[in-house]
Scaffold this active site. Structure first.
Site, PDB file in Angstrom:
ATOM      1  CB  SER A  56      22.892  12.324  -5.841  1.00  0.00           C
ATOM      2  OG  SER A  56      22.569  12.426  -4.462  1.00  0.00           O
ATOM      3  CG  ASP A  94      24.157   9.164  -9.720  1.00  0.00           C
ATOM      4  OD1 ASP A  94      24.171   9.050 -10.952  1.00  0.00           O
ATOM      5  OD2 ASP A  94      23.331   8.579  -8.976  1.00  0.00           O
ATOM      6  CG  HIS A  95      21.478  11.907 -11.981  1.00  0.00           C
ATOM      7  ND1 HIS A  95      20.945  11.885 -13.244  1.00  0.00           N
ATOM      8  CD2 HIS A  95      21.285  10.666 -11.477  1.00  0.00           C
ATOM      9  CE1 HIS A  95      20.432  10.690 -13.486  1.00  0.00           C
ATOM     10  NE2 HIS A  95      20.633   9.918 -12.447  1.00  0.00           N
ATOM     11  N   GLY A 191      14.409   4.898  -8.288  1.00  0.00           N
ATOM     12  CA  GLY A 191      13.586   4.743  -7.096  1.00  0.00           C
ATOM     13  C   GLY A 191      13.131   3.315  -6.822  1.00  0.00           C
ATOM     14  CB  SER A 237      17.411  -0.827  -7.275  1.00  0.00           C
ATOM     15  OG  SER A 237      18.515  -0.192  -6.657  1.00  0.00           O
ATOM     16  CB  SER A 280      16.258   1.709  -4.594  1.00  0.00           C
ATOM     17  OG  SER A 280      15.971   2.959  -5.178  1.00  0.00           O
TER      18      SER A 280
HETATM   19 ZN    ZN Z   1      20.394   7.927 -12.212  1.00  0.00          ZN
END
Ligand code: ZN
Length: 332
Positions: A56, A94-95, A191, A237, A280
């Protein structure tokens, strides 16, 4: 300008085409540390799986962009050293939150980027994504875009409520942007706390939360609109309860952490879903191993003493995901 090709990395194009045809998904594991990266590469080599190592914006800052470029190059060489003749490793952002972040990654050795315009109005998302695609494709870098909003918290990405992807929008979006893959929202979430207890039912025997099922009807409708187009699942996850229990047993505090059941991810992997993001679970495996180690060896203070079992736990987790959930083993 550092081309990813010089580092020995590949983009996602061929990998995704093969995965869609073969009915499996490529693992996209997030990483921030050397131990995570080592575990990812060991697991990928042992299972003969292609792999996406992703960071990220926050992880890139944490690791440092320059170090990251050498880590990615090191990952490829390490895979070769472990006996893999032609490693299929992607370094993916990522993102990505802006054109500038994506460009900076492309210029420093990333082979794939995500531009996340999912919080923008539809037209603005198209405009931003198209701008990134134009630059990325000049350098043979692949682009993931997103339509629909996932709930949950992931580094700087945060949303209260999810909004499922609207299948009627995907053709226009994919055509106008030229993106290579599309992240959709079908009820996964970022998360370790993917769902509020009131969204779940409770298992009367164990008292554990059972999350709501994924919206496979939305996935099916998207597939119908874009046959064979690579679809990505974020926030996938499973939050393995054995790791959550270990963390709680040894002083941690993660009540009611809950994820996406692996059977549902396996089902998704057999469809047009060809990339599944897992972050996660590796954090949980690492934290559980470290907590357990410290509880059992309070006299230890050499990082190698507690990071070795942490790395092994992550490697086992990655192997399990590759073989039992994604089905990407023996696909090199
Ligand atoms: Zn994502």
């Amino acid at each position: 300008m550092v081309s990813y090709k010089k580092l020995g990395l590949v983009n996602t194009k061929k990998m995704f085409a093969k995965a869609v045809k073969g009915g499996y998904a490529i693992p996209a594991f997030n990483f921030n540390t050397m131990e995570q990266m080592q575990a990812i590469i060991q697991a990928a080599v042992e299972t003969k799986s292609p792999v996406i190592m992703q960071v990220s914006k926050g992880a890139r800052k944490y690791a440092n962009p320059t170090i990251l470029r050498y880590m990615a190059e090191g990952a490829v060489q390490y895979a070769k050293e472990l006996g893999c003749k032609k490693p299929q490793i992607v370094l993916h952002l990522d993102h990505g939150d802006s054109y500038e972040t994506c460009k900076s990654c492309i210029d420093s050795g990333f082979s794939s980027v995500m531009i996340d315009g999912s919080s923008l109005p539809f037209k603005d998302n198209i405009k931003l994504t198209k701008k990134v695609v134009n630059y990325a494709h000049k350098h043979d870098v692949t682009v993931e875009a997103e339509l629909g909003v996932l709930a949950g918290v992931e580094d700087e990405v945060q949303a209260e409520e999810s909004h499922y992807t609207k299948p009627e929008e995907v053709i226009e979006f994919a055509t106008k942007t030229g993106c290579d893959s599309l992240a959709i929202s079908i009820g996964t979430s970022h998360g370790a706390y993917k769902f509020k207890p009131e969204q779940c039912t409770r298992d009367p025997k164990t008292g554990k939360l059972i999350p709501p099922p994924l919206a496979f009807d939305v996935l099916k409708a998207v597939e119908k609109k874009l046959p064979g187009f690579p679809i990505v699942l974020h926030g996938s996850s499973s939050v393995p309860q054995e790791h959550v229990d270990t963390i709680n047993k040894f002083g941690g505090k993660l009540p009611d952490a809950v994820g996406i059941p692996e059977e549902q991810l396996r089902k998704a992997a057999k469809s047009a879903v060809c990339k599944i993001n897992i972050d996660s679970d590796s954090r949980l495996a690492m934290t559980a191993a470290i907590r357990k180690h410290f509880a059992e060896h309070p006299e230890h203070f050499d990082p190698r003493q507690y990071l070795t079992p942490a790395r092994d736990a992550m490697k086992q987790l990655y192997i399990h995901k590759i073989v039992k959930v994604l089905g990407s083993n023996n696909k090199l």
